[in-house]
Structures are given as C-alpha cells and as structure tokens.
Design an enzyme around this catalytic site. Structure first.
Site, PDB file in Angstrom:
ATOM      1  N   ARG A  10      22.450 -24.904 -13.556  1.00 49.88           N
ATOM      2  CA  ARG A  10      22.161 -25.182 -12.144  1.00 49.88           C
ATOM      3  C   ARG A  10      23.146 -24.174 -11.706  1.00 49.88           C
ATOM      4  NH1 ARG A  10      21.611 -31.553 -11.025  1.00 49.88           N
ATOM      5  NH2 ARG A  10      19.367 -31.462 -11.547  1.00 49.88           N
ATOM      6  N   ARG A  20      21.935 -24.379  -5.312  1.00 52.26           N
ATOM      7  CA  ARG A  20      22.168 -25.183  -4.377  1.00 52.26           C
ATOM      8  C   ARG A  20      23.769 -25.090  -4.120  1.00 52.26           C
ATOM      9  NH1 ARG A  20      21.859 -31.140  -7.290  1.00 52.26           N
ATOM     10  NH2 ARG A  20      23.194 -30.586  -9.081  1.00 52.26           N
ATOM     11  N   ARG A  72      16.520 -19.765   1.308  1.00 58.26           N
ATOM     12  CA  ARG A  72      15.583 -20.698   1.182  1.00 58.26           C
ATOM     13  C   ARG A  72      15.207 -21.628   2.152  1.00 58.26           C
ATOM     14  NH1 ARG A  72      15.246 -25.022  -2.258  1.00 58.26           N
ATOM     15  NH2 ARG A  72      13.938 -25.999  -0.688  1.00 58.26           N
ATOM     16  N   ASP A 108      11.783 -25.521 -11.685  1.00 58.04           N
ATOM     17  CA  ASP A 108      12.174 -26.863 -11.656  1.00 58.04           C
ATOM     18  C   ASP A 108      11.237 -27.701 -12.699  1.00 58.04           C
ATOM     19  OD1 ASP A 108      13.208 -29.116  -9.589  1.00 58.04           O
ATOM     20  OD2 ASP A 108      11.204 -29.785 -10.459  1.00 58.04           O
ATOM     21  N   TYR A 119       8.689 -38.991 -15.140  1.00 62.05           N
ATOM     22  CA  TYR A 119       8.272 -38.592 -13.638  1.00 62.05           C
ATOM     23  C   TYR A 119       6.883 -39.076 -13.441  1.00 62.05           C
ATOM     24  CZ  TYR A 119      12.524 -36.161 -12.638  1.00 62.05           C
ATOM     25  OH  TYR A 119      13.939 -35.718 -12.007  1.00 62.05           O
TER      26      TYR A 119
END
Length: 395
Positions: free
Chosen positions: A47, A51, A60, A96, A171
C-alpha cells in the site's frame, strides 16, 4: 501505447520484457527474491501507492476507486508516485483485490469507509453456476497500465498484484468485508461441491489477472490472501490450497534468460494476514518467497519454513508513528532477524496506514539503503547516490 496480447500458451517472456531485456533481471529486488543476498536489503511497502500520499488524494478527486484502477494512465501514475517520492526498490501495481471480479462482469463497488460491496452475494450452487466467465480481452486496461508503468520505471522492477482465491471467494459469499468470514467458512463445510466450484472460478480469474500483468512487464508478482488468517491449517490445506495452486499455475514457468545465461522464472510472493500457522502450506502452493506479517519474528518464520525460503517483511505498521529512535531500533531488529533466511526484502507486516507520514516512510527507505546496508553508505556516496534507476513520470 499498444498493450501486449495475452497468449495462453506463452512460456518465454517477450524480448521487450524488462526481465528478458536485462533491465530488471539483475535488480536488487529480483535477485533477492531468487535467494541471492546482496550488500543492501531491498525495500518496498505494501500500500505504498495510494491513500497516505497527498499527490494520490489530489489525483483521485472526483474519481471512483474502481474507475481509477481501470484508467490505465491514472493507475500507472498512482503506481509511480511512491517510487518517485520514497526511492523504493520496486513499484507495486496499483489495483484492488476485486478488480478481476469487476472485469468478469460481477456487480461490485467500493464504498468509502467500508470497502468492496457486492449487492448479490454468492450463496448457492445456482449462484456459482451463474457467475460469468472472464473474457480475457477485458484485461486490456490492466495490460496497458502495466506497459505504461514499466516504460517509466526503467531499471526499477514492477511487482504484479492479485488477491488469492479464498479472499475473493470470501468477498463474494459475504457480500463485503467480514470479521470472521462465517458465511464463507460455512459454505466450505456444508456444501463442499459448491465451494470447490466457486474456488475454481476465483482461481481462474485471479490467475488470468496475474498473468496479464506479468506478460505486460511485471518482473515479479504477489498473491495476497488477506483473509486466510481466519482458517485453520486443516481447512486451508484441504479447501483453499488447491485453488491457490491453480491460480499460480497460470504464471509458473514464464521464463527469461538471466544475465548469466541461465534460464529463470518470474518470482512469486505469497502473503497473508495472520497466517503464521499457515506459512508452510502457503509456500507449498507454488510460492518462491513468503511474505510475513508483524505477528511473528522473521527468524521464527524462517525456522518454520526450514530455513530455505526467501522472506519479505515485517515492520509493524504501528511503529511508523513512534519516535524515530524507537522505529529505527525496530527496523534494525527486523533486518537482523531477516538474516536467518537465505535472503530478505524489507516491507511492512501489512499495508501503509492511511495516516502514515510520507516523510517517515521516505526516511525508513533512506535508512535501510544508506545506514543499515553494510558498506552501502560509502559505495552510494562514491556513486552519487543509491536510489534505484527511475525514468520519471509517464508522458
């Protein structure tokens, strides 16, 4: 830029591939993944793209997460941002876990503050039978993004990214994130035939997703099993490992000629959260390198793997907000314990937290390159610096 065609029968990487062309085959990262310990421990961070970076947040604005993943220019730019800023030894492809599900035609969205959400969970045999087949032409935005990225990275390798079959299946069955994955584990035991069919489907799409990235130019790949820590060793071995092996079979044997004229294959990393008890079984599905989270020391992980497997990890992300003296001591401890393995790539034991200070991440990378690397500081100064070669942003 024309993206490479996905050839199901390809075994030798194209001549233009960074490994085949010699741009990344001698890199610190690839050599370390292949079990060769160099003078400096290479470092990248899960990561690292996204973010925690202000430039990512600015880029973004107004763009949905999955739309960003499927916009080749944007996905490439996001992948490159931390390489520019931190000087890490590899880029990790920005994507993702649910992107291949989306490309197959399943209705999925990413909800801020929650994560992937599927309005129609997969709970029955009919639900599994109705899952669409992946048309591999749908992977073209992924191939294009990878091609753009490797063209900009130069001698810095790109690592491909994919979610492991169990995490994808969890998921799909849960309909979103879950703490215990009870619905998925219930299907595993109460309807094993349906479970196996679902795992074959997830293995097929994630294997194709990984293969597209490698053929397009990724020099290594990592399979993330984010939720495998919810499983017992017996359940993992019986109900999950075969699907992970099937996914990796799509990329095993992709060959290139190394600088020493030997034939090599693209290295595969396998990482899971809370999977210390599963390390051996996860390695046995066909991984070359094992990622280790922060819960067990690297020397213990190496012992559990027989002392023969290259390792990746495992700075505790909680230390990133500690005083520098505390973080520095922790990094040195991780590096020292990593010496128990044949070779070691420094990473976090999980992803970069959203509130991590980018300057701290850059300082960790500089510290590993210039201080922790034995003899590297002097060599780096003589050579004019130690940052990996990087060709700059995508035009």
């Amino acid at each position: 830029m024309t993206s490479p065609t996905i050839d199901a029968d390809l075994r030798v990487l194209p001549a233009s591939h960074p490994l085949q062309a010699g741009r990344t085959s001698g890199s610190a990262l690839v050599s370390t993944y292949q079990g060769v310990r160099g003078p400096v421990t290479p470092v990248w961070m899960m990561r690292q793209a996204g973010r925690s970076l202000p430039e990512y947040r600015a880029l973004r604005v107004g763009t949905d997460m999955l739309d960003a993943c499927l916009d080749p220019a944007m996905a490439s730019e996001i992948t490159l941002q931390p390489v520019r800023r931190h000087g890490v030894d590899a880029g990790i492809f920005f994507s993702d876990i649910v992107v291949p599900i989306k490309l197959a035609g399943v209705d999925v969205s990413i909800v801020a503050g929650r994560g992937p959400v599927l309005p129609h969970p997969v709970r029955t045999a009919d639900d599994v039978r109705n899952l669409p087949e992946l048309d591999e032409s749908a992977l073209s935005p992924i191939s294009e993004a990878v091609a753009l990225t490797v063209a900009a990275l130069g001698q810095t390798p790109l690592i491909g990214f994919a979610g492991a079959p169990f995490t994808l299946a969890a998921y799909l069955v849960e309909g979103g994130p879950s703490k215990d994955h009870l619905a998925a584990r219930t299907m595993m035991h109460s309807d094993p035939d349906t479970w196996q069919a679902l795992m074959r489907w997830t293995a097929t799409i994630t294997g194709a997703f990984l293969r597209a990235q490698i053929i397009a130019g990724a020099s290594a790949a990592q399979l993330f099993d984010s939720w495998a820590g919810a499983l017992s060793l017996a359940d993992y071995t019986a109900h999950v490992a075969p699907a992970s092996a099937l996914a990796l079979s799509r990329v095993h044997g992709l060959q290139y000629t190394a600088p020493d004229a030997s034939t090599r294959t693209v290295p595969m990393v396998h990482f899971g959260v809370g999977t210390g008890e599963l390390l051996g079984a996860m390695h046995d599905v066909g991984a070359d390198v094992m990622g280790v989270d922060w819960r067990i020391p690297l020397d213990e992980a190496s012992r559990r793997l027989g002392g023969t497997v290259p390792l990746q990890g495992n700075i505790d992300p909680a230390f990133l907000r500690a005083p520098w003296s505390v973080l520095e001591a922790h990094v040195l401890d991780v590096l020292a314990r990593g010496k128990a393995a044949p070779s070691h790539v420094l990473n976090l034991g999980h992803g970069v937290p959203p509130d991590a200070d980018p300057d701290v991440l850059s300082r960790v990378v500089r510290f590993v390159h210039d201080v922790a690397g034995e003899g590297h500081a002097a060599a780096g100064a003589a050579a004019g610096g130690s940052a990996p070669a990087f060709a700059g942003p995508v035009a």
